[in-house]
Design a protein around this motif. Structure first.
Motif, PDB file in Angstrom:
ATOM      1  N   SER A   1       0.146  -1.583  -0.178  1.00 55.59           N
ATOM      2  CA  SER A   1       0.093  -0.165   0.173  1.00 55.59           C
ATOM      3  C   SER A   1       1.167   1.065  -0.346  1.00 55.59           C
ATOM      4  O   SER A   1       2.332   1.272   0.436  1.00 55.59           O
TER       5      SER A   1
ATOM      6  N   LYS B   1       2.279  -0.290   4.875  1.00 60.56           N
ATOM      7  CA  LYS B   1       1.708  -0.502   6.294  1.00 60.56           C
ATOM      8  C   LYS B   1       0.651  -2.071   6.059  1.00 60.56           C
ATOM      9  O   LYS B   1       0.494  -2.602   6.760  1.00 60.56           O
ATOM     10  N   ASN B   2       0.256  -1.652   4.719  1.00 66.66           N
ATOM     11  CA  ASN B   2       0.208  -3.232   4.057  1.00 66.66           C
ATOM     12  C   ASN B   2       0.893  -3.365   2.855  1.00 66.66           C
ATOM     13  O   ASN B   2       1.181  -3.539   1.498  1.00 66.66           O
TER      14      ASN B   2
ATOM     15  N   TYR C   1       0.114  -6.791  -0.113  1.00 65.25           N
ATOM     16  CA  TYR C   1      -0.653  -8.664  -1.055  1.00 65.25           C
ATOM     17  C   TYR C   1      -0.007  -9.239  -1.813  1.00 65.25           C
ATOM     18  O   TYR C   1       1.199  -8.697  -1.997  1.00 65.25           O
TER      19      TYR C   1
ATOM     20  N   GLN D   1      -3.355 -10.952   2.366  1.00 66.12           N
ATOM     21  CA  GLN D   1      -3.030  -9.671   2.939  1.00 66.12           C
ATOM     22  C   GLN D   1      -2.282  -9.417   4.921  1.00 66.12           C
ATOM     23  O   GLN D   1      -2.855 -10.517   5.450  1.00 66.12           O
ATOM     24  N   TYR D   2      -1.791  -9.275   4.702  1.00 66.92           N
ATOM     25  CA  TYR D   2      -0.548  -8.762   5.916  1.00 66.92           C
ATOM     26  C   TYR D   2      -0.097  -7.121   6.620  1.00 66.92           C
ATOM     27  O   TYR D   2      -0.297  -6.363   5.297  1.00 66.92           O
ATOM     28  N   ARG D   3      -0.505  -6.850   7.574  1.00 65.06           N
ATOM     29  CA  ARG D   3      -0.521  -5.925   7.863  1.00 65.06           C
ATOM     30  C   ARG D   3       1.655  -5.352   9.214  1.00 65.06           C
ATOM     31  O   ARG D   3       1.586  -6.579   9.273  1.00 65.06           O
TER      32      ARG D   3
ATOM     33  N   VAL E   1      -3.542 -10.635   8.146  1.00 66.50           N
ATOM     34  CA  VAL E   1      -5.076  -9.621   8.216  1.00 66.50           C
ATOM     35  C   VAL E   1      -6.391 -11.366   7.578  1.00 66.50           C
ATOM     36  O   VAL E   1      -7.018 -11.013   7.820  1.00 66.50           O
TER      37      VAL E   1
END
Length: 136
Positions: A91, A95-96, A98, A109-111, A125
């Motif tokens: 992103s 902070k994200n 994919y 998805q990971y944060r 996520v």
């Protein structure tokens, strides 16, 4: 630069610093908006998200790797995909991120707690297993 030489170059940077990464890289690379970090996912099983640091922003000849906090294993993807994936993106706020399985596949998805920093807490996520297109 061809994909094979890019993959080999990234592999060389990581392994020369004592890291471990597969030479298979099919999803491309993502450069942070600040130009000081380059991310890629290899095709290990499970795959790993790796971050390289550029000492001069946007100058890929200055990339380096340290073994501390610059790589995470994507266990959810490995269990589901057996190490293969389609592409990845991060992103704009860093902070994200994919990772997708490829044509018609799931998106994972990971944060990241601190933007672009894999040494901070990274949380899985969830997964989107299907996307539909909107017709107009």
């Amino acid at each position: 630069t061809s994909p094979t030489s890019t993959s080999s170059a990234l592999h060389g940077i990581v392994t020369s610093a004592g890291g471990s990464v597969s030479t298979a890289l099919s999803g491309g690379i993502v450069v942070s908006s600040t130009g000081d970090k380059v991310f890629f996912v290899d095709e290990s099983n499970p795959p790993k998200l790796t971050c390289l640091n550029a000492s001069t922003p946007f100058d890929m000849s200055t990339l380096s790797y340290t073994n501390s906090g610059n790589q995470i294993t994507l266990t959810q993807i490995g269990a589901a995909l057996g190490g293969s994936y389609g592409s990845m993106s991060i992103s704009p706020d860093g902070k994200n991120f994919y990772v997708n399985k490829g044509s018609g596949g799931a998106i994972y998805q990971y944060r990241i707690a601190t933007a672009y920093d894999l040494s901070s807490t990274v949380t899985y996520v969830g997964t989107t297993t299907s996307l539909s297109s909107n017709s107009r």
